[in-house]
Write an enzyme that holds these catalytic residues in place. Sequence first.
Site, PDB file in Angstrom:
ATOM      1  N   HIS A 162       0.835  -1.203   0.000  1.00  0.00           N
ATOM      2  CA  HIS A 162       0.000   0.000   0.000  1.00  0.00           C
ATOM      3  C   HIS A 162       0.869   1.253   0.000  1.00  0.00           C
ATOM      4  CE1 HIS A 162       0.607   0.906   4.351  1.00  0.00           C
ATOM      5  NE2 HIS A 162       0.534  -0.407   4.537  1.00  0.00           N
ATOM      6  N   CYS A 178       3.593  -4.387   6.886  1.00  0.00           N
ATOM      7  CA  CYS A 178       3.148  -4.261   5.506  1.00  0.00           C
ATOM      8  C   CYS A 178       4.227  -3.643   4.619  1.00  0.00           C
ATOM      9  CB  CYS A 178       1.861  -3.438   5.451  1.00  0.00           C
ATOM     10  SG  CYS A 178       0.439  -4.328   6.132  1.00  0.00           S
TER      11      CYS A 178
END
Length: 225
Positions: A162, A178
């Site tokens: 992301h 992440c």
Amino acid sequence: MSSLKATLGILAASLMLSGCIQGATYEATNTQNFKPRDKELLAKVSYVKTPVPEAFRRAIVDYHRKEAPGSIVVDSDNHYLYLVQANGKAIRYGITVGEEAMAWSGIAKIGSKTEWPPWHPTPGEISRLGVPKFVAPGPDNPMGSRALYLYSGGKDTLFRIHGTNQPEYIGASISSGCIRMTNEDVIDLYDRVGLNTVVVVLEPKHGDSPFNSALALQGGGANVQ
């Protein structure tokens, strides 16, 4: 890794690598490809748009591994994400990854994609970071402009590729598992890949990028082929 250590590490990498990166064709962001909403929200961000060090700028590079064109390979050790192309090439992006204890590795597929996603922190993140249970989409949301959700065995791994509202950490490992990219780079990647794209996240200490940023920090360095 503390914020100070991360910042110093990125600055050191940039200095050590200047002049030794060869064979990379750098790509500037083409904002003409952005949607009106992208332009609107990116114009409203409150974070400082820190320039990404040259070593971690988006580039076309020679690629030595054998993954099929169209697949994604994440080299967490060296803070690179590769989108494999035909004819021995790849698009290489600089990334932020989680510290080793927070990282995930394995083979997954993109199970879903979202533009300007909301953030639903995990219970661990809520406890560790003191964040709310829900953060609405927007220019300063930690998920950034795009999210690619990684699935394995048909189940959500809870790891994502992301955007970020902390571009100063591209090229570093910080306390989140992440895979983060600049908002501009993740828009570019999002537009190039579809659902079920294979994502290979290499295990810690198994990174094999031709250019090794860790070696550069130690005073060695290697050329991009």
